[in-house]
Design a protein around this motif. Structure first.
Motif, PDB file in Angstrom:
ATOM      1  N   UNK A 111      24.802  42.510  46.637  1.00  0.00           N
ATOM      2  CA  UNK A 111      24.795  43.558  47.145  1.00  0.00           C
ATOM      3  C   UNK A 111      23.894  44.416  47.714  1.00  0.00           C
ATOM      4  N   UNK A 112      24.093  45.231  48.655  1.00  0.00           N
ATOM      5  CA  UNK A 112      23.450  46.403  49.257  1.00  0.00           C
ATOM      6  C   UNK A 112      24.083  47.574  48.865  1.00  0.00           C
ATOM      7  N   UNK A 113      25.393  47.523  49.339  1.00  0.00           N
ATOM      8  CA  UNK A 113      26.122  48.041  48.937  1.00  0.00           C
ATOM      9  C   UNK A 113      27.754  48.091  48.809  1.00  0.00           C
ATOM     10  N   UNK A 114      28.402  48.211  47.737  1.00  0.00           N
ATOM     11  CA  UNK A 114      30.214  47.737  47.995  1.00  0.00           C
ATOM     12  C   UNK A 114      31.093  48.331  49.195  1.00  0.00           C
ATOM     13  N   UNK A 115      31.512  47.827  49.875  1.00  0.00           N
ATOM     14  CA  UNK A 115      32.133  48.409  49.828  1.00  0.00           C
ATOM     15  C   UNK A 115      34.285  48.218  49.355  1.00  0.00           C
ATOM     16  N   UNK A 116      35.233  48.709  49.582  1.00  0.00           N
ATOM     17  CA  UNK A 116      36.315  48.072  48.591  1.00  0.00           C
ATOM     18  C   UNK A 116      36.756  47.041  48.284  1.00  0.00           C
ATOM     19  N   UNK A 117      36.384  45.815  49.836  1.00  0.00           N
ATOM     20  CA  UNK A 117      36.491  44.456  49.322  1.00  0.00           C
ATOM     21  C   UNK A 117      35.434  43.678  48.729  1.00  0.00           C
ATOM     22  N   UNK A 118      34.702  44.225  48.799  1.00  0.00           N
ATOM     23  CA  UNK A 118      33.331  43.592  48.062  1.00  0.00           C
ATOM     24  C   UNK A 118      33.522  43.793  47.011  1.00  0.00           C
ATOM     25  N   UNK A 119      33.917  44.886  46.364  1.00  0.00           N
ATOM     26  CA  UNK A 119      33.610  45.537  45.023  1.00  0.00           C
ATOM     27  C   UNK A 119      34.624  44.930  44.268  1.00  0.00           C
ATOM     28  N   UNK A 120      36.134  44.894  45.107  1.00  0.00           N
ATOM     29  CA  UNK A 120      36.959  43.913  44.107  1.00  0.00           C
ATOM     30  C   UNK A 120      36.994  43.018  44.356  1.00  0.00           C
ATOM     31  N   UNK A 134      21.718  51.849  46.249  1.00  0.00           N
ATOM     32  CA  UNK A 134      22.765  50.802  47.095  1.00  0.00           C
ATOM     33  C   UNK A 134      23.678  52.364  46.412  1.00  0.00           C
ATOM     34  N   UNK A 135      24.648  51.887  46.793  1.00  0.00           N
ATOM     35  CA  UNK A 135      26.233  53.259  46.992  1.00  0.00           C
ATOM     36  C   UNK A 135      27.628  52.457  46.670  1.00  0.00           C
ATOM     37  N   UNK A 136      28.473  52.640  46.110  1.00  0.00           N
ATOM     38  CA  UNK A 136      29.583  52.409  45.947  1.00  0.00           C
ATOM     39  C   UNK A 136      30.788  53.157  47.011  1.00  0.00           C
ATOM     40  N   UNK A 137      31.331  52.712  47.711  1.00  0.00           N
ATOM     41  CA  UNK A 137      32.244  52.929  47.951  1.00  0.00           C
ATOM     42  C   UNK A 137      33.958  52.484  49.011  1.00  0.00           C
TER      43      UNK A 137
END
Length: 146
Positions: A111-120, A134-137
Protein backbone atom coordinates in the motif's frame (compact mmCIF):
# COMPACT_ATOMS: atom_id res chain seq x y z
CA UNK A 1 -15.64 6.50 -18.63
CA UNK A 2 -14.62 7.16 -22.22
CA UNK A 3 -11.24 5.48 -21.83
CA UNK A 4 -12.61 2.27 -20.36
CA UNK A 5 -13.17 0.46 -23.73
CA UNK A 6 -9.59 1.25 -24.74
CA UNK A 7 -8.24 0.09 -21.39
CA UNK A 8 -10.31 -3.09 -21.74
CA UNK A 9 -8.93 -3.70 -25.23
CA UNK A 10 -5.36 -3.14 -23.97
CA UNK A 11 -5.99 -5.53 -21.07
CA UNK A 12 -7.43 -8.13 -23.46
CA UNK A 13 -4.45 -7.95 -25.83
CA UNK A 14 -1.92 -8.11 -22.98
CA UNK A 15 -3.81 -11.01 -21.37
CA UNK A 16 -3.69 -13.02 -24.58
CA UNK A 17 0.01 -12.23 -24.96
CA UNK A 18 0.71 -13.31 -21.37
CA UNK A 19 -1.34 -16.50 -21.69
CA UNK A 20 0.85 -17.64 -24.56
CA UNK A 21 3.96 -17.33 -22.41
CA UNK A 22 4.90 -18.43 -18.93
CA UNK A 23 2.16 -18.23 -16.28
CA UNK A 24 2.55 -15.54 -13.62
CA UNK A 25 4.28 -16.33 -10.35
CA UNK A 26 2.02 -13.99 -8.39
CA UNK A 27 -1.46 -12.62 -9.00
CA UNK A 28 -2.19 -8.99 -8.14
CA UNK A 29 -5.54 -7.86 -6.74
CA UNK A 30 -6.20 -4.13 -6.36
CA UNK A 31 -8.66 -3.45 -3.54
CA UNK A 32 -9.65 0.15 -4.25
CA UNK A 33 -13.26 0.28 -3.10
CA UNK A 34 -15.54 -1.20 -0.48
CA UNK A 35 -16.29 -4.78 -1.55
CA UNK A 36 -19.91 -5.90 -1.52
CA UNK A 37 -20.58 -9.32 0.00
CA UNK A 38 -22.30 -10.68 -3.12
CA UNK A 39 -21.76 -9.91 -6.81
CA UNK A 40 -23.85 -7.27 -8.51
CA UNK A 41 -26.67 -8.50 -10.75
CA UNK A 42 -25.82 -8.70 -14.47
CA UNK A 43 -25.86 -5.31 -16.15
CA UNK A 44 -27.52 -4.48 -19.45
CA UNK A 45 -25.33 -5.16 -22.47
CA UNK A 46 -24.67 -1.48 -23.19
CA UNK A 47 -23.41 -0.87 -19.62
CA UNK A 48 -20.97 -3.79 -19.69
CA UNK A 49 -18.64 -1.89 -21.99
CA UNK A 50 -18.87 1.54 -20.37
CA UNK A 51 -18.31 0.77 -16.70
CA UNK A 52 -16.03 -1.47 -14.68
CA UNK A 53 -17.60 -4.33 -12.70
CA UNK A 54 -17.04 -4.38 -8.94
CA UNK A 55 -15.30 -7.31 -7.31
CA UNK A 56 -17.25 -8.87 -4.44
CA UNK A 57 -16.02 -10.81 -1.42
CA UNK A 58 -17.60 -13.98 -2.80
CA UNK A 59 -15.86 -13.59 -6.18
CA UNK A 60 -12.55 -12.84 -4.47
CA UNK A 61 -12.95 -16.03 -2.43
CA UNK A 62 -13.62 -18.00 -5.63
CA UNK A 63 -10.50 -16.50 -7.22
CA UNK A 64 -8.46 -17.39 -4.12
CA UNK A 65 -9.76 -20.99 -4.34
CA UNK A 66 -8.65 -21.22 -7.97
CA UNK A 67 -5.23 -19.85 -7.01
CA UNK A 68 -4.94 -22.31 -4.11
CA UNK A 69 -5.58 -25.22 -6.50
CA UNK A 70 -3.19 -24.02 -9.24
CA UNK A 71 0.35 -25.32 -8.58
CA UNK A 72 1.91 -22.81 -11.02
CA UNK A 73 0.98 -19.76 -8.92
CA UNK A 74 3.19 -19.09 -5.92
CA UNK A 75 1.28 -16.28 -4.27
CA UNK A 76 -0.90 -13.19 -4.28
CA UNK A 77 -0.10 -9.50 -3.97
CA UNK A 78 -2.87 -7.40 -2.43
CA UNK A 79 -2.58 -3.77 -3.49
CA UNK A 80 -4.52 -2.03 -0.75
CA UNK A 81 -5.88 1.44 -1.38
CA UNK A 82 -6.94 3.49 1.65
CA UNK A 83 -10.68 2.98 1.52
CA UNK A 84 -13.12 2.78 4.40
CA UNK A 85 -14.46 -0.76 4.78
CA UNK A 86 -16.75 -2.09 7.48
CA UNK A 87 -15.16 -4.35 10.07
CA UNK A 88 -17.26 -7.32 8.89
CA UNK A 89 -15.80 -7.03 5.37
CA UNK A 90 -12.27 -6.75 6.76
CA UNK A 91 -12.78 -9.87 8.87
CA UNK A 92 -14.13 -11.77 5.86
CA UNK A 93 -11.09 -10.72 3.83
CA UNK A 94 -8.75 -11.78 6.64
CA UNK A 95 -10.41 -15.21 6.68
CA UNK A 96 -9.93 -15.51 2.91
CA UNK A 97 -6.25 -14.56 3.26
CA UNK A 98 -5.77 -17.08 6.10
CA UNK A 99 -7.40 -19.82 4.00
CA UNK A 100 -5.11 -18.99 1.06
CA UNK A 101 -2.05 -19.03 3.32
CA UNK A 102 -3.04 -22.46 4.67
CA UNK A 103 -2.88 -23.80 1.12
CA UNK A 104 0.80 -22.85 1.01
CA UNK A 105 0.52 -19.69 -1.08
CA UNK A 106 2.38 -16.55 -0.09
CA UNK A 107 0.26 -13.41 0.41
CA UNK A 108 1.93 -9.99 0.29
CA UNK A 109 0.20 -6.71 1.19
CA UNK A 110 1.35 -3.50 -0.50
CA UNK A 111 0.00 0.00 0.00
CA UNK A 112 1.11 3.61 -0.47
CA UNK A 113 0.12 4.19 3.17
CA UNK A 114 -1.82 2.23 5.75
CA UNK A 115 -4.90 3.27 7.67
CA UNK A 116 -6.38 1.26 10.52
CA UNK A 117 -8.51 -0.93 8.25
CA UNK A 118 -5.88 -1.62 5.60
CA UNK A 119 -3.25 -2.36 8.25
CA UNK A 120 -5.65 -4.73 10.02
CA UNK A 121 -6.08 -6.62 6.74
CA UNK A 122 -2.36 -6.52 5.98
CA UNK A 123 -1.53 -8.12 9.33
CA UNK A 124 -3.12 -11.35 8.09
CA UNK A 125 -0.60 -11.51 5.20
CA UNK A 126 2.86 -13.06 5.13
CA UNK A 127 4.61 -9.80 4.34
CA UNK A 128 3.67 -6.12 4.57
CA UNK A 129 5.27 -3.73 2.08
CA UNK A 130 5.09 0.06 2.20
CA UNK A 131 6.24 2.73 -0.23
CA UNK A 132 9.45 4.46 0.91
CA UNK A 133 7.56 7.72 1.40
CA UNK A 134 4.51 6.01 2.90
CA UNK A 135 3.19 6.29 6.44
CA UNK A 136 1.18 4.19 8.83
CA UNK A 137 -1.77 6.07 10.31
CA UNK A 138 -3.37 3.83 12.92
CA UNK A 139 -6.08 5.92 14.53
CA UNK A 140 -7.84 3.09 16.31
CA UNK A 141 -11.30 1.76 15.63
CA UNK A 142 -13.03 4.90 16.86
CA UNK A 143 -12.04 8.51 17.31
CA UNK A 144 -13.84 11.60 18.50
CA UNK A 145 -13.03 15.26 18.25
CA UNK A 146 -12.77 17.61 21.20
Amino acid sequence: MILFPFRYLWWLISSVRRSLGRPPDHVIFVLESDLPALPDPPRPLWQRFTSRPRLSVKELGEQFDLIANDPRIKGVVLHLRPVAMPMATLQDLRELVAKLRQSGRRVVAWAPFYTTGTYYLACACDEILLMPTGTVQPLGFASTGM
